[in-house]
Write a protein that holds these residues in place. Structure first.
Motif, PDB file in Angstrom:
ATOM      1  N   HIS A  55       0.788  -1.201   0.117  1.00 19.69           N
ATOM      2  CA  HIS A  55       0.143  -0.059   0.139  1.00 19.69           C
ATOM      3  C   HIS A  55       0.699   1.223  -0.139  1.00 19.69           C
ATOM      4  O   HIS A  55       2.030   1.295   0.651  1.00 19.69           O
ATOM      5  N   VAL A  56       0.552   2.179  -0.663  1.00 24.49           N
ATOM      6  CA  VAL A  56       1.099   3.583  -0.607  1.00 24.49           C
ATOM      7  C   VAL A  56      -0.156   4.637  -0.522  1.00 24.49           C
ATOM      8  O   VAL A  56      -1.239   4.432  -1.053  1.00 24.49           O
ATOM      9  N   ALA A  57       0.288   5.711   0.095  1.00 22.91           N
ATOM     10  CA  ALA A  57      -0.609   6.892   0.276  1.00 22.91           C
ATOM     11  C   ALA A  57      -0.174   8.033  -0.208  1.00 22.91           C
ATOM     12  O   ALA A  57       1.181   8.259   0.116  1.00 22.91           O
ATOM     13  N   LEU A  58      -0.807   8.906  -0.560  1.00 24.64           N
ATOM     14  CA  LEU A  58      -0.502  10.463  -1.056  1.00 24.64           C
ATOM     15  C   LEU A  58      -1.494  11.180  -0.405  1.00 24.64           C
ATOM     16  O   LEU A  58      -2.743  10.942  -0.541  1.00 24.64           O
ATOM     17  N   ARG A  90       6.353   4.215  -8.080  1.00 25.75           N
ATOM     18  CA  ARG A  90       6.186   4.624  -9.572  1.00 25.75           C
ATOM     19  C   ARG A  90       4.781   5.110  -9.870  1.00 25.75           C
ATOM     20  O   ARG A  90       4.561   6.073 -10.370  1.00 25.75           O
ATOM     21  N   SER A  91       3.853   4.257  -9.271  1.00 19.33           N
ATOM     22  CA  SER A  91       2.507   4.291  -9.640  1.00 19.33           C
ATOM     23  C   SER A  91       2.018   5.795  -9.044  1.00 19.33           C
ATOM     24  O   SER A  91       1.199   6.395  -9.225  1.00 19.33           O
ATOM     25  N   ALA A  92       2.522   5.843  -7.748  1.00 20.79           N
ATOM     26  CA  ALA A  92       2.070   7.061  -6.800  1.00 20.79           C
ATOM     27  C   ALA A  92       2.652   8.197  -7.448  1.00 20.79           C
ATOM     28  O   ALA A  92       1.775   9.370  -7.547  1.00 20.79           O
ATOM     29  N   ILE A  93       3.408   8.426  -8.128  1.00 26.61           N
ATOM     30  CA  ILE A  93       4.270   9.453  -8.694  1.00 26.61           C
ATOM     31  C   ILE A  93       3.336   9.782  -9.927  1.00 26.61           C
ATOM     32  O   ILE A  93       3.279  10.924 -10.092  1.00 26.61           O
ATOM     33  N   ASP A  94       3.064   8.883 -10.863  1.00 26.00           N
ATOM     34  CA  ASP A  94       2.118   8.948 -11.785  1.00 26.00           C
ATOM     35  C   ASP A  94       1.043   9.636 -11.530  1.00 26.00           C
ATOM     36  O   ASP A  94       0.377  10.383 -12.234  1.00 26.00           O
ATOM     37  N   GLY A  95       0.322   8.953 -10.332  1.00 26.58           N
ATOM     38  CA  GLY A  95      -0.807   9.495  -9.793  1.00 26.58           C
ATOM     39  C   GLY A  95      -0.981  10.878  -9.700  1.00 26.58           C
ATOM     40  O   GLY A  95      -1.783  11.754  -9.717  1.00 26.58           O
ATOM     41  N   LEU A  99      -2.654  14.549 -10.998  1.00 27.99           N
ATOM     42  CA  LEU A  99      -3.424  15.361 -10.422  1.00 27.99           C
ATOM     43  C   LEU A  99      -3.091  16.949 -10.638  1.00 27.99           C
ATOM     44  O   LEU A  99      -3.652  17.542  -9.762  1.00 27.99           O
ATOM     45  N   GLY A 100      -2.019  16.810 -11.166  1.00 27.51           N
ATOM     46  CA  GLY A 100      -1.390  18.264 -11.428  1.00 27.51           C
ATOM     47  C   GLY A 100      -0.573  18.726 -10.141  1.00 27.51           C
ATOM     48  O   GLY A 100      -0.166  19.744 -10.286  1.00 27.51           O
ATOM     49  N   ALA A 101       0.049  17.743  -9.544  1.00 30.66           N
ATOM     50  CA  ALA A 101       0.658  18.255  -8.373  1.00 30.66           C
ATOM     51  C   ALA A 101       2.244  18.807  -9.136  1.00 30.66           C
ATOM     52  O   ALA A 101       2.565  18.055  -9.948  1.00 30.66           O
ATOM     53  N   THR A 102       2.816  19.804  -8.374  1.00 31.64           N
ATOM     54  CA  THR A 102       4.039  20.070  -8.804  1.00 31.64           C
ATOM     55  C   THR A 102       5.110  19.517  -8.114  1.00 31.64           C
ATOM     56  O   THR A 102       6.262  19.366  -8.569  1.00 31.64           O
TER      57      THR A 102
END
Ligand SMILES: CC(C)(COP(=O)(O)OP(=O)(O)OC[C@H]1O[C@@H](n2cnc3c(N)ncnc32)[C@H](O)[C@@H]1OP(=O)(O)O)[C@@H](O)C(=O)NCCC(=O)NCCS
Length: 151
Positions: A55-58, A90-95, A99-102
């Motif tokens: 699991h990973v959370a942002l 890597r999936s979290a970074i893609d996500g 979402l437009g995160a900088t």
């Protein structure tokens, strides 16, 4: 293995992975608090044969910037060192990019996270209570980003 967004059926299994990986309840409680507060911006699970093994959370940081924090990250002890943690990051970074995160910030071991592009130098200009040797960031935009506080 598949990586997918959490569904309403997943919280218990996610909590179990977090407790197992960290050897305590703290991170599972943090994720549940974020979920209850509607602050779990991205929550991804790694699933193998129908079982959640990672699991990973942002979550959003308090900042004028569109900045996300990546935490926690956990993989079941019996499934570690098989690339699952890397795939989740890597999936979290893609996500985050979607979402437009900088920026994505992380508190962790530089030896692990630098391989994904996180650096202490990227995080350093941003005033934060998390500042220190484990405070890293990955910039997702090619544009300059003003050094606003991240909390
Ligand atoms: C950290 C964690 C998520 C890594 O997951 P994983 O699926 O085993 O990771 P991967 O298989 O993608 O990568 C394994 C690599 O990371 C390295 N690694 C794992 N944890 C590390 C750490 N804390 N510091 C440095 N390197 C680490 C391993 O040595 C391995 O390196 P190698 O490929 O050169 O042998 C997992 O070990 C875990 O759940 N740990 C307990 C919880 C935790 O500490 N989470 C991170 C802080 S939020």
């Amino acid at each position: 293995m598949i990586i997918r967004a959490e569904t309403p059926a997943d919280p218990a299994a996610i909590g179990a992975v977090l407790v197992e990986a960290f050897g305590g309840e703290q991170e599972a409680a943090l994720v549940e608090d974020l979920r209850q507060d509607g602050a779990l911006t991205v929550s991804l699970v790694a699933e193998i044969e129908g079982r959640i093994v990672g699991h990973v959370a942002l979550s959003a940081l308090k900042s004028p910037l569109c900045a996300l924090a990546l935490a926690p990250l956990a993989v079941s002890t019996t499934r570690q060192r098989q690339g699952i943690g890397s795939a989740l990051i890597r999936s979290a970074i893609d996500g985050a990019g979607g979402l437009g995160a900088t920026l994505v910030f992380i508190l962790g071991d530089p030896n692990y996270y630098r391989r994904f592009g996180f650096t202490i130098e990227t995080a350093a200009p941003f005033p934060s209570p998390y500042a220190g040797p484990h405070f890293m960031a990955l910039k997702l935009t090619a544009n300059d980003v003003a050094p606003e506080p991240v909390i």
